[in-house]
Write an enzyme that holds these catalytic residues in place. Structure first.
Site, PDB file in Angstrom:
ATOM      1  N   GLY A   1       0.794  -1.230   0.000  1.00 46.18           N
ATOM      2  CA  GLY A   1       0.000   0.000   0.000  1.00 46.18           C
ATOM      3  C   GLY A   1       0.822   1.273   0.000  1.00 46.18           C
ATOM      4  O   GLY A   1       0.273   2.353   0.238  1.00 46.18           O
TER       5      GLY A   1
ATOM      6  N   LYS B   1       8.829   9.057  -8.097  1.00 47.25           N
ATOM      7  CA  LYS B   1       9.279   7.662  -7.944  1.00 47.25           C
ATOM      8  C   LYS B   1      10.608   7.575  -8.695  1.00 47.25           C
ATOM      9  O   LYS B   1      10.629   7.505  -9.924  1.00 47.25           O
ATOM     10  CB  LYS B   1       8.250   6.711  -8.555  1.00 47.25           C
ATOM     11  CG  LYS B   1       8.665   5.246  -8.567  1.00 47.25           C
ATOM     12  CD  LYS B   1       8.151   4.519  -7.364  1.00 47.25           C
ATOM     13  CE  LYS B   1       8.404   3.015  -7.479  1.00 47.25           C
ATOM     14  NZ  LYS B   1       7.787   2.275  -6.374  1.00 47.25           N
TER      15      LYS B   1
ATOM     16  N   ARG C   1      -0.519   5.471 -11.523  1.00 42.71           N
ATOM     17  CA  ARG C   1      -1.538   5.116 -10.531  1.00 42.71           C
ATOM     18  C   ARG C   1      -1.828   6.288  -9.603  1.00 42.71           C
ATOM     19  O   ARG C   1      -2.984   6.534  -9.255  1.00 42.71           O
ATOM     20  CB  ARG C   1      -1.090   3.902  -9.724  1.00 42.71           C
ATOM     21  CG  ARG C   1      -2.211   3.346  -8.858  1.00 42.71           C
ATOM     22  CD  ARG C   1      -1.809   2.109  -8.116  1.00 42.71           C
ATOM     23  NE  ARG C   1      -2.962   1.507  -7.459  1.00 42.71           N
ATOM     24  CZ  ARG C   1      -2.876   0.714  -6.402  1.00 42.71           C
ATOM     25  NH1 ARG C   1      -1.698   0.401  -5.898  1.00 42.71           N
ATOM     26  NH2 ARG C   1      -3.964   0.214  -5.859  1.00 42.71           N
TER      27      ARG C   1
ATOM     28  N   GLY D   1       9.924   5.061  -2.480  1.00 41.86           N
ATOM     29  CA  GLY D   1      10.929   4.061  -2.782  1.00 41.86           C
ATOM     30  C   GLY D   1      10.312   2.859  -3.471  1.00 41.86           C
ATOM     31  O   GLY D   1       9.123   2.852  -3.820  1.00 41.86           O
ATOM     32  N   ALA D   2      11.118   1.836  -3.700  1.00 46.64           N
ATOM     33  CA  ALA D   2      10.645   0.608  -4.345  1.00 46.64           C
ATOM     34  C   ALA D   2      10.773  -0.542  -3.358  1.00 46.64           C
ATOM     35  O   ALA D   2      11.830  -0.733  -2.756  1.00 46.64           O
ATOM     36  CB  ALA D   2      11.456   0.315  -5.606  1.00 46.64           C
TER      37      ALA D   2
ATOM     38  N   PRO E   1      -7.373   2.353   6.046  1.00 44.01           N
ATOM     39  CA  PRO E   1      -8.053   1.077   5.777  1.00 44.01           C
ATOM     40  C   PRO E   1      -7.991   0.727   4.296  1.00 44.01           C
ATOM     41  O   PRO E   1      -7.772   1.599   3.444  1.00 44.01           O
ATOM     42  CB  PRO E   1      -9.494   1.364   6.216  1.00 44.01           C
ATOM     43  CG  PRO E   1      -9.659   2.841   6.044  1.00 44.01           C
ATOM     44  CD  PRO E   1      -8.319   3.445   6.350  1.00 44.01           C
ATOM     45  N   ARG E   2      -8.164  -0.536   3.983  1.00 43.21           N
ATOM     46  CA  ARG E   2      -8.320  -0.942   2.591  1.00 43.21           C
ATOM     47  C   ARG E   2      -9.637  -0.362   2.076  1.00 43.21           C
ATOM     48  O   ARG E   2     -10.673  -0.473   2.727  1.00 43.21           O
ATOM     49  CB  ARG E   2      -8.331  -2.464   2.478  1.00 43.21           C
ATOM     50  CG  ARG E   2      -7.045  -3.132   2.944  1.00 43.21           C
ATOM     51  CD  ARG E   2      -5.914  -2.946   1.954  1.00 43.21           C
ATOM     52  NE  ARG E   2      -4.685  -3.593   2.409  1.00 43.21           N
ATOM     53  CZ  ARG E   2      -3.544  -3.565   1.725  1.00 43.21           C
ATOM     54  NH1 ARG E   2      -3.487  -2.918   0.576  1.00 43.21           N
ATOM     55  NH2 ARG E   2      -2.466  -4.177   2.199  1.00 43.21           N
TER      56      ARG E   2
END
Length: 207
Positions: free
Chosen positions: A15, A33, A47, A100-101, A183-184
């Site tokens: 997430g 990014k 995204r 970060g990745a 939360p999701r």
């Protein structure tokens, strides 16, 4: 330089991108990014645009690697040499959220981990952690890895259903600020993310 916040995680696919998008949108910040691995299924930059960060606020990646794996290996497969000097934080007057990745100790090259890059930047880090089983160990290991390099930790942001004891003990043992829990979301879109972010985090902490 204006306020910079680095978003990293305890693992991949927990997430981080959703949190980074919510934070950047809430702060009116730029999003960056630096290394994108894997292009076939879309990029994290694309995204975050769907999640409320204007395209004009999204900075181009320093490296776009086609292979979906650790950056060091993706670069080798793609025939690219990652130069750490190209990962310098971009200048600008607006706040900046950097994602970060994968996790803290993911290799950027065979001699440099993301945590090492964060240490070079010397900017506050938000550690994103899931609330599910295993998060205590993964979170505390990540905190230790950051601290060993002198990386300033702003706090931990959790993702998922509430698990009070796990969230509390990570903050207590890790001696870090518990920033909140996202939360999701279903559906997940710019509107639901903005509402959830405003409800679950104190934006003053990030300013």
């Amino acid at each position: 330089m204006s306020k910079t916040i680095i978003v990293t995680g305890t693992d991949t696919d927990i997430g981080k991108t959703v949190f980074a998008a919510g934070l950047a949108a809430a702060l009116g910040a730029r999003y960056w990014k630096p290394v994108q691995s894997g292009l076939l299924d879309g990029t994290d930059a694309a995204r975050v645009e769907t999640l409320g960060v204007p395209r004009s606020q999204i900075l181009p990646e320093a490296y776009r690697l086609a292979t979906p794996c650790s950056p060091h290996l993706a670069a080798e497969i793609d025939g690219v040499a990652i130069e750490v000097d190209r990962l310098a934080l971009p200048p600008g007057n607006a706040p900046l959220v950097v994602e970060g990745a994968g996790g803290v100790l993911v290799p950027v090259t065979r001699t440099m981990l993301f945590a090492d890059v964060f240490a070079r930047w010397n900017q506050p880090v938000v550690l994103v952690a899931r609330t599910g089983l295993g998060t205590i160990n993964h979170s505390l290991l990540s905190i230790e890895a950051l601290r060993a390099r002198g990386v300033p930790i702003l706090g931990v942001a959790f993702i998922g259903q509430p698990v009070e004891d796990s969230e509390a003990i990570v903050a207590e043992i890790g001696q870090v600020r518990r920033l909140g829990r996202l939360p999701r979301l279903d559906p997940l879109n710019a509107e639901t993310l903005a509402t959830a972010f405003q409800s679950n985090f104190d934006l003053g902490v990030f300013r």
